[in-house]
Motif scaffolding. Structure first.
Motif, mmCIF file in Angstrom:
data_model
loop_
_atom_site.group_PDB
_atom_site.id
_atom_site.type_symbol
_atom_site.label_atom_id
_atom_site.label_comp_id
_atom_site.label_asym_id
_atom_site.label_seq_id
_atom_site.Cartn_x
_atom_site.Cartn_y
_atom_site.Cartn_z
ATOM 1 N N ALA A 140 0.511 -0.983 -0.134
ATOM 2 C CA ALA A 140 -0.155 0.097 0.135
ATOM 3 C C ALA A 140 0.845 1.465 0.260
ATOM 4 C CB ALA A 140 -1.095 0.404 1.041
ATOM 5 N N LEU A 141 2.008 1.694 -1.071
ATOM 6 C CA LEU A 141 2.503 2.660 -0.979
ATOM 7 C C LEU A 141 1.307 3.851 -1.589
ATOM 8 C CD1 LEU A 141 5.629 3.504 -0.862
ATOM 9 C CD2 LEU A 141 6.185 3.159 -3.216
ATOM 10 N N LEU A 142 1.365 5.300 -0.876
ATOM 11 C CA LEU A 142 -0.103 5.521 -1.273
ATOM 12 C C LEU A 142 0.674 7.175 -1.169
ATOM 13 C CD1 LEU A 142 -2.375 4.296 0.858
ATOM 14 C CD2 LEU A 142 -2.531 4.027 -1.691
ATOM 15 N N ASP A 143 0.097 8.339 -1.971
ATOM 16 C CA ASP A 143 0.744 9.158 -1.724
ATOM 17 C C ASP A 143 0.089 10.119 -0.793
ATOM 18 O OD1 ASP A 143 2.265 10.458 -4.370
ATOM 19 O OD2 ASP A 143 0.927 9.428 -5.365
ATOM 20 N N ASP A 144 -1.117 9.170 -0.821
ATOM 21 C CA ASP A 144 -1.206 9.954 0.491
ATOM 22 C C ASP A 144 -1.324 9.565 1.859
ATOM 23 O OD1 ASP A 144 -3.287 11.533 2.698
ATOM 24 O OD2 ASP A 144 -5.566 10.884 1.753
ATOM 25 N N MET A 145 -0.825 9.959 2.967
ATOM 26 C CA MET A 145 -0.958 8.900 4.184
ATOM 27 C C MET A 145 -1.020 9.559 5.991
ATOM 28 S SD MET A 145 3.428 7.665 2.989
ATOM 29 C CE MET A 145 4.115 9.362 2.667
ATOM 30 N N SER A 146 -2.032 10.228 5.313
ATOM 31 C CA SER A 146 -2.315 11.131 6.567
ATOM 32 C C SER A 146 -3.099 10.936 7.430
ATOM 33 C CB SER A 146 -3.043 12.549 6.204
ATOM 34 O OG SER A 146 -4.619 12.384 5.506
ATOM 35 N N HIS A 147 -3.827 9.373 7.569
ATOM 36 C CA HIS A 147 -5.166 8.889 8.054
ATOM 37 C C HIS A 147 -4.102 7.415 7.597
ATOM 38 C CE1 HIS A 147 -6.633 11.963 8.226
ATOM 39 N NE2 HIS A 147 -7.148 11.984 6.796
ATOM 40 N N ALA A 148 -3.325 6.640 7.419
ATOM 41 C CA ALA A 148 -2.140 4.999 7.611
ATOM 42 C C ALA A 148 -2.070 4.950 8.520
ATOM 43 C CB ALA A 148 -1.559 4.949 6.251
ATOM 44 N N GLY A 149 -1.792 5.658 9.867
ATOM 45 C CA GLY A 149 -1.601 5.249 11.040
ATOM 46 C C GLY A 149 0.316 4.883 10.751
ATOM 47 N N LEU A 150 0.623 5.991 10.404
ATOM 48 C CA LEU A 150 1.718 5.415 10.139
ATOM 49 C C LEU A 150 3.322 6.233 11.207
ATOM 50 C CD1 LEU A 150 2.243 5.145 6.007
ATOM 51 C CD2 LEU A 150 2.677 3.324 8.344
ATOM 52 N N THR A 151 4.110 6.134 11.139
ATOM 53 C CA THR A 151 5.406 7.353 12.501
ATOM 54 C C THR A 151 5.469 7.609 11.241
ATOM 55 O OG1 THR A 151 7.261 5.793 11.881
ATOM 56 C CG2 THR A 151 6.226 5.094 13.901
ATOM 57 N N PRO A 152 6.084 9.229 10.861
ATOM 58 C CA PRO A 152 7.181 9.753 10.493
ATOM 59 C C PRO A 152 7.930 9.417 9.994
ATOM 60 C CG PRO A 152 6.689 11.174 12.822
ATOM 61 C CD PRO A 152 6.101 9.558 13.136
ATOM 62 N N ALA A 153 9.015 7.828 10.141
ATOM 63 C CA ALA A 153 10.035 7.363 9.882
ATOM 64 C C ALA A 153 9.445 6.746 8.518
ATOM 65 C CB ALA A 153 11.005 6.554 11.026
ATOM 66 N N GLN A 154 8.699 6.049 9.027
ATOM 67 C CA GLN A 154 8.153 5.303 8.049
ATOM 68 C C GLN A 154 7.310 6.263 7.080
ATOM 69 O OE1 GLN A 154 5.249 3.621 10.545
ATOM 70 N NE2 GLN A 154 6.583 1.517 11.071
ATOM 71 N N GLU A 155 6.606 7.350 6.970
ATOM 72 C CA GLU A 155 5.938 7.639 5.901
ATOM 73 C C GLU A 155 6.964 8.684 4.881
ATOM 74 O OE1 GLU A 155 3.807 10.621 6.799
ATOM 75 O OE2 GLU A 155 2.304 10.369 8.829
ATOM 76 N N GLN A 156 7.896 9.520 6.149
ATOM 77 C CA GLN A 156 9.501 9.268 4.818
ATOM 78 C C GLN A 156 10.436 8.894 4.574
ATOM 79 O OE1 GLN A 156 12.637 11.074 7.672
ATOM 80 N NE2 GLN A 156 14.096 11.897 6.264
ATOM 81 N N ALA A 157 10.482 6.770 4.783
ATOM 82 C CA ALA A 157 11.076 5.979 4.327
ATOM 83 C C ALA A 157 9.937 5.869 2.443
ATOM 84 C CB ALA A 157 10.480 4.765 4.922
ATOM 85 N N ARG A 158 8.693 6.082 2.751
ATOM 86 C CA ARG A 158 7.892 5.223 1.940
ATOM 87 C C ARG A 158 7.737 6.462 0.657
ATOM 88 N NH1 ARG A 158 3.471 2.430 2.422
ATOM 89 N NH2 ARG A 158 3.429 0.450 3.963
#
Length: 280
Positions: A140-158
């Motif tokens: 689930a590599l998504l452009d919109d990660m605002s409601h994905a429940g990810l940490t900032p580090a995980q969002e940055q990696a994605r």
């Protein structure tokens, strides 16, 4: 579109897989059909036929060929053949794209997290280097990660991978003006045909006249227990299949062996050999 055996496959959650170490700069590929960089999507809650015949989003080959699926129309029924496009870049630019993928961390163990969404495919990126093939696969590599429940580090990696995909798919910007050849139509030497028993698309939908299948006898080898799908590969028959398919649609009724079939056509790419290459 009605399809026989709508077997739905769900993708698992993926982490990066470190399959090799070392850098790929200046690597001399073993052959022009070697995939230098590839981006594709696998799995997801879709019919089995979709998973089996889905084309990679982008394939960059060692000899500079870049193959991707071009724009499609919204018409129904759609065309029998996908719009597969070919462009060409220099061997030096192939190496540059490999380097960009490595710089983005492809193949390095990374925590991408697990978004709180279901039924989406994995995005897989592979790179061939002197030390072997490196691979990263992310669910689930998504452009919109605002409601994905990810940490900032995980969002940055994605985000880093999303930026890489933009770099790879916008080669005119990435490599510069005049560095990418014009768009050509990719003409395969082999075409895989995934066959299912014919199902009428329903009232009000005109499937057109039945067409005699010009390739190897359908349905071919089974693609798995419970799928009710067979597969054949047109090799020497490929020109005849391509010519017939150019006048057909996705719901054309094909006849072979005294039976009627729905056929999903998948042009094989230079590194693919046959039905065993589908859905890998």
């Amino acid at each position: 579109m009605a399809l026989a055996s709508l077997v739905l496959l769900a993708a698992g959650c993926g982490r990066a897989t470190d399959t090799a170490d070392g850098e790929g700069g200046g690597y001399s590929f073993p052959g022009g059909d070697t995939v230098a960089v590839r981006v594709d999507h696998v799995g997801g809650f879709v019919p089995a036929t979709v998973n089996l015949t889905r084309l990679p989003a982008l394939s960059v080959y060692a000899d500079g060929r870049v193959i991707s699926e071009g724009p499609t129309t919204m018409e129904y029924p759609g065309r029998a053949l996908p719009n597969v496009q070919l462009r060409r870049i220099s061997s030096g630019d192939v190496q540059a794209l490999v380097a960009k993928a490595l710089e983005a961390g492809v193949g390095k163990p990374t925590d991408f997290g697990t978004p709180g969404v279901t039924d989406l495919p994995n995005t897989r990126i592979i790179v061939t280097t002197a030390d072997g093939v490196k691979k990263t696969e992310v669910y689930a590599l998504l452009d919109d990660m605002s409601h994905a429940g990810l940490t900032p580090a995980q969002e940055q990696a994605r985000r880093k991978l999303l930026d890489l995909i933009k770099v790879l798919t916008d080669l005119d910007t990435t490599l510069g003006a005049g560095k990418v050849g014009p768009v050509e139509q990719y003409v395969p030497t082999k075409v895989a045909a995934v066959a299912a028993a014919w199902q009428d698309p329903g009232a009000g939908v005109d499937a057109g006249p039945a067409v005699a299948w010009p390739g190897p006898a359908l349905p071919g080898a089974s693609l798995g227990e419970g799928l009710s799908l067979g597969c054949v590969v047109a090799d020497k028959d490929a020109p005849a299949v391509l010519a017939a398919a150019a006048k057909a649609t996705a719901i054309t009724k094909w006849t072979s062996g005294g039976k009627d079939w729905t056929v999903t056509l998948r042009p094989l790419l230079p590194d693919e050999t046959g039905c065993e290459s589908l859905g890998k």
